[in-house]
Write an enzyme that holds these catalytic residues in place. Structure first.
Site, PDB file in Angstrom:
ATOM      1  CG  ASN A 357      -3.725 -47.013  22.273  1.00  0.00           C
ATOM      2  OD1 ASN A 357      -3.269 -46.301  21.393  1.00  0.00           O
ATOM      3  ND2 ASN A 357      -4.023 -46.543  23.469  1.00  0.00           N
ATOM      4  N   GLY A 400      -0.156 -47.021  20.838  1.00  0.00           N
ATOM      5  CA  GLY A 400      -0.879 -47.196  19.591  1.00  0.00           C
ATOM      6  C   GLY A 400      -1.397 -45.890  19.018  1.00  0.00           C
ATOM      7  NE  ARG A 402      -8.125 -42.564  23.937  1.00  0.00           N
ATOM      8  CZ  ARG A 402      -7.794 -41.843  24.999  1.00  0.00           C
ATOM      9  NH1 ARG A 402      -6.586 -41.973  25.541  1.00  0.00           N
ATOM     10  NH2 ARG A 402      -8.643 -40.981  25.530  1.00  0.00           N
ATOM     11  CB  CYS A 403      -0.425 -43.791  22.629  1.00  0.00           C
ATOM     12  SG  CYS A 403      -1.006 -44.968  23.862  1.00  0.00           S
ATOM     13  CG  MET A 404       1.516 -42.850  18.215  1.00  0.00           C
ATOM     14  SD  MET A 404       2.245 -43.481  16.686  1.00  0.00           S
ATOM     15  CE  MET A 404       0.784 -44.063  15.813  1.00  0.00           C
TER      16      MET A 404
END
Length: 413
Positions: A357, A400, A402-404
């Site tokens: 990620n 990760g 990208r998620c944040m």
């Protein structure tokens, strides 16, 4: 990108210009072991360190020339536009928190209006409201007496620092998502008011490809923009196939769109493979990080417009490897970089901590978690420039870089 557009994202790797984050707040401190399942967490991050790590993430982006915006700040600014908008926001927030008692609703309205500024009020909404914080409210109704054990009248929202999921920028529009769980679906109210009322977006050309009042679920972690013509969407633990069709119909038939194909990837239904972006992300024009468990033959459907029937779609199954599918639709040779180097144990461990990620700042330049050192070393050997951020506490939320992050503007490739 046209000057009248507030959003522009036509790839996963175009140089990042503007991004939306949420700095972890007191909602993290309101997690307890008994609430983990309800609030979709596996562990309780240490807020002080989580904030330090998140600040390092934001500073890394700024040093790379990225404009960093914060969800909580934009939400507070959006409801500054008028008292009518603010009161509507408060009322809708309380309704979606599941508050049934009319007297309790009135007490919450009074409580939220007591804050001296909107930013403090929004922070409290995100953090959750405990019963004892409503000091002037007398719990005399049947509802209050029966529900006197649970500590919150409005649940905390600890998943908010994963800004990727509540909405997603695609082209110059967004999907304002209907999330799988009630716990996370409440998060989308902030984006709703931001895109309707914030001066940065109000009156701009921001089409909604999907809306939060849909009955089927769609989450941003399942939406990957492979090119200006191809969107990949995961059919996953959190996203329904019906939602993919709704999104495809709206996006592909929009008069001013560059997208021609939506690829629907059916991925394993498990916590480790929660979203499509937990199993592969793009790091360069021809390179993707990938979990070894998804490189074999996949169930993928290519969705396009039906040339013979208006506003209808054609879905054709593409049963092939991930490498070949990406090669076909990106029209170039593709290299898949296996998380953990393909080692079964290392891959499982680093996948759990979002080794696949990554967030691209530019082609061949990505942000990664420090703890995934095996995958990181492999990426460096492949010529990828890494911005390594600390991750001991942020990773406890199972997401990760990208998620944040939610990119709002990227340069076109």
């Amino acid at each position: 990108m046209r000057d009248d557009r507030a959003l522009n994202v036509t790839s996963e790797i175009g140089r990042l210009k503007t991004v939306l984050l949420h700095r972890p707040g007191e909602e993290i401190e309101n997690l307890t072991p008994d609430l983990l399942d309800r609030l979709l967490f596996d562990d309780i991050p240490y807020l002080k360190v989580a904030r330090e790590e998140h600040d390092a993430f934001a500073q890394t982006l700024r040093e790379a020339g990225v404009e960093v915006l914060y969800l909580e700040v934009l939400a507070a600014e959006a409801i500054e536009t008028s008292d009518e908008v603010k009161q509507q926001f408060i009322s809708e927030f309380i309704d979606e928190a599941g508050v049934e008692s009319e007297r309790l609703k009135e007490a919450l309205i009074e409580y939220f209006n007591s804050f001296s500024d909107n930013k403090s009020m929004v922070d409290k909404m995100m953090a959750g409201v405990r019963k004892e914080e409503l000091k002037d409210y007398h719990r005399e109704s049947l509802y209050d007496q029966v529900n006197n054990v649970y500590p919150f009248v409005c649940d905390p929202m600890p998943n908010l620092y994963f800004t990727r999921d509540p909405f997603a920028t695609i082209g110059h529009g967004i999907t304002l998502n209907h999330m799988r769980t009630d716990t996370r679906n409440r998060e989308t109210i902030f984006a709703k008011y931001i895109f309707r009322h914030h001066p940065r977006f109000e009156g701009k050309d921001v089409p909604f490809w999907f809306n939060r009042d849909e009955k089927t679920s769609l989450e941003g972690g399942d939406e990957l923009i492979l090119s200006k013509e191809v969107l990949a969407v995961g059919i996953s633990q959190r996203t329904d196939s019906a939602s993919v069709e709704k999104l495809a119909r709206k996006l592909l038939y929009y008069p001013d769109t560059s997208f021609k194909t939506v690829l629907a990837f059916k991925i394993p239904v498990s916590r480790a493979f929660m979203h499509l972006d937990t199993v592969f992300t793009q790091v360069d024009y021809d390179k993707f990080t990938v979990h070894p468990g998804i490189v074999g033959p996949l169930e993928v459907y290519a969705i396009t417009k039906d040339p013979e029937k208006d506003v209808q779609l054609i879905a054709v199954e593409e049963c092939d490897t991930l490498e070949n599918i990406l090669k076909k639709y990106l029209k170039r040779d593709i290299e898949l970089i296996k998380c953990g180097g393909g080692d079964e144990i290392i891959a499982a461990r680093e996948q759990w901590n979002d080794g696949s990620n990554t967030l691209a700042i530019a082609p061949g330049e990505v942000v990664v978690y420090s703890r995934n050192y095996v995958t990181n070393e492999i990426l460096e050997k492949k010529g990828i420039k890494l911005h390594v951020i600390p991750s001991s506490e942020l990773s406890r939320g199972r997401g990760g870089p990208r998620c944040m992050s939610m990119p709002l503007i990227r340069e076109d490739l």
